[in-house]
Design an enzyme around this catalytic site. Structure first.
Site, PDB file in Angstrom:
ATOM      1  N   SER A  38       0.685  -0.838   0.030  1.00  0.00           N
ATOM      2  CA  SER A  38       0.327   0.077   0.007  1.00  0.00           C
ATOM      3  C   SER A  38       0.797   0.848   0.022  1.00  0.00           C
ATOM      4  O   SER A  38       1.522   1.309  -0.938  1.00  0.00           O
ATOM      5  CB  SER A  38      -1.102   0.079   1.001  1.00  0.00           C
ATOM      6  N   HIS A  64      -7.650  -6.257  -0.819  1.00  0.00           N
ATOM      7  CA  HIS A  64      -6.622  -5.025  -0.367  1.00  0.00           C
ATOM      8  C   HIS A  64      -5.846  -4.999   0.597  1.00  0.00           C
ATOM      9  O   HIS A  64      -6.900  -5.436   2.106  1.00  0.00           O
ATOM     10  CB  HIS A  64      -6.696  -3.390   0.125  1.00  0.00           C
TER      11      HIS A  64
HETATM   12  C1  GCU Z   1      -5.283   4.784   1.254  1.00  0.00           C
HETATM   13  C2  GCU Z   1      -4.509   5.344   0.569  1.00  0.00           C
HETATM   14  C3  GCU Z   1      -4.062   4.805  -0.354  1.00  0.00           C
HETATM   15  C4  GCU Z   1      -3.028   4.074   0.647  1.00  0.00           C
HETATM   16  C5  GCU Z   1      -4.046   2.615   0.606  1.00  0.00           C
HETATM   17  C6  GCU Z   1      -2.419   2.650   2.381  1.00  0.00           C
HETATM   18  O1  GCU Z   1      -6.588   3.995   1.002  1.00  0.00           O
HETATM   19  O2  GCU Z   1      -6.307   6.419  -0.387  1.00  0.00           O
HETATM   20  O3  GCU Z   1      -2.866   5.409  -1.147  1.00  0.00           O
HETATM   21  O4  GCU Z   1      -2.271   2.820  -0.410  1.00  0.00           O
HETATM   22  O5  GCU Z   1      -4.490   4.189   2.114  1.00  0.00           O
HETATM   23  O6  GCU Z   1      -1.327   2.692   2.911  1.00  0.00           O
HETATM   24  O7  GCU Z   1      -3.216   1.634   3.174  1.00  0.00           O
END
Ligand code: GCU
Length: 446
Positions: A277, A418
């Site tokens: 992420s 995710h």
């Molecule tokens: C949010 C953000 C993303 C990121 C994610 C994370 O969803 O919008 O860009 O990758 O957090 O790091 O958990």
């Protein structure tokens, strides 16, 4: 009895609200109100900046031109327009092993544990971040390692009572009783599903991790704390290409590598850098900047990571800058409504890692991170690998779910949300086995 509800004021309110939302959703400054696009047919037409052409239009035709001209130019463009530039100030590092355990019955079977304070000094100040390391107890020589930042503190990745608990700022987790931005013992092991430590060491790898907030707390404080506070030149205004938090976390990862170079048990030439992420965005930027990282792996990194910004699918540049302004340099903030004017797109970030092995992992339900945009960025980075004489990604279409493809450029689309799962890790370790010449059936011995 019939009660008449006056119709006019209600409809007035509804009309006003609808009007307000419509105005806000088209206003450039109101990315927060714009609905994310998840419709492939609404992805705008775009043209990507060429991988093998310099900014002034010259063709890049040789390995030498790649490494000496185009690759440094790409890094410079990302420094200037996206992640920002680390201040050019002298700093010192010192490493202190604060805890080590060669216990006969370790909490993680088969593993030795080390906890190392990485102390960085600059401008007369000091910042300390702590790295937790597990190494296989049995090894014939220096051990290849995975290095990855973590989101919730080193103690959250594993059920091990000896892991020291950070006193840095953490995100509040009300359902876990964390309300004052300080973590606690009660979070020990809460993220262990993402960290199969026992399996990692069984396969012959070490695992090193640092809590990302030890390096730089993840909130916008005008860069007053974390490593920004010690490296930024005191009293100077921040430049528009001043480094954001992603650049700070990436810089911290390179300090971990500095430590590996001093540690005889660890093979500093076989470090696989992995991030999930926002920390996947960080892994790509750290890996592109520091050629000592032998393999770079991005998991579900999305916008500002592996996904193409010009697709505007899921999270957009406008929205990420609005919600997480501190991740990037301020120059990047100006591209929300003119993403096609960016001199880079994220395929160039992946290309900048060439010729080293790179792996991008997506998840089928993670539409916010635009799995297809991640695949296409990897694919679009291929010419750099081909020029360097390495296998490029031969797949022209996204592979079916749960199928790992590619040699020097690896990819999979995992089924699900995710996250980082045992399946992802299995693919990452198989990929590392191939590049580090490790025989998985042989307990990790070379
Ligand atoms: C949010 C953000 C993303 C990121 C994610 C994370 O969803 O919008 O860009 O990758 O957090 O790091 O958990």
């Amino acid at each position: 009895m019939k009660i008449d509800i006056p119709a006019k004021p209600v409809s007035c309110l509804v009309v006003t609200t609808v009007l307000l939302i419509s105005i806000l959703s088209v206003h450039p400054a109101c990315a927060m109100f714009q609905k994310a696009n998840y419709d492939e047919s609404k992805v705008p037409a775009f043209e990507l900046p060429a991988v093998l052409k310099t900014d002034d239009g010259k063709a890049v035709q040789t390995y030498h031109q790649w490494t000496e001209v185009r690759q440094p130019e790409i890094l410079e463009l990302f420094r200037q327009h996206v992640y920002g530039r680390v201040p050019d100030v002298p700093f010192e590092t010192e490493f202190e092993i604060v805890e080590s355990d060669d216990d006969a019955n370790p909490p993680v079977p088969g593993a030795l544990r080390r906890q190392v304070n990485i102390k960085v000094r600059a401008n007369g100040q000091e910042k300390v971040f702590r790295m937790l390391i597990y190494l296989p107890r049995q090894s014939d020589g220096p051990i290849p390692c995975f290095l990855s930042l973590n989101f919730d503190g080193n103690h959250a990745i594993v059920d091990d009572p000896a892991v020291l608990v950070t006193d840095s700022w953490v995100r509040n987790l009300a359902d876990r009783g964390i309300t004052n931005n300080r973590t606690s013992d009660s979070l020990r092991g809460i993220k262990k599903s993402r960290w199969p430590v026992e399996e990692i060491v069984r396969r012959g790898y070490g695992l090193a991790t640092i809590y990302y907030g030890d390096i730089d707390p993840d909130y916008h404080d005008q860069f007053q704390n974390g490593v920004h506070a010690i490296l930024d030149k005191p009293g100077e205004d921040r430049p528009d290409d001043g480094w954001g938090s992603i650049a700070a976390w990436a810089w911290g990862l390179s300090r971990a590598l500095d430590y590996f170079e001093t540690a005889p048990q660890i093979d500093a030439e076989r470090i696989a850098l992995l991030g999930h992420s926002r920390l996947g965005k960080t892994a790509l930027w750290a890996g592109a900047n520091d050629p000592r990282f032998a393999i770079v792996i991005s998991n579900n990194s999305g916008c500002g990571g592996a996904a193409l910004s010009r697709r505007e699918f899921g999270e957009t540049v406008a929205r990420i800058n609005k919600v997480f302004p501190h991740w990037f340099c301020s120059n990047f903030h100006s591209y929300g409504q003119r993403v096609n004017e960016l001199p880079v797109d994220q395929h160039l970030l992946i290309a900048a890692i060439a010729p080293r092995p790179v792996y991008v992992a997506s998840a089928s339900d993670d539409r916010w991170a635009d799995p297809r945009g991640e695949f296409l960025a990897l694919k679009a980075a291929s010419p750099a690998y081909a020029l360097c004489g390495r296998d490029d990604l031969s797949e022209t279409e996204m592979p079916p779910v749960n199928q790992s493809v590619g040699q020097q450029m690896g990819y999979h689309l995992r089924q699900g949300k995710h996250d980082v799962t045992p399946f992802d890790w299995q693919c990452f370790m198989d990929f590392a086995d191939r590049h580090f010449q490790i025989d998985a059936g042989n307990g990790g011995e070379k």
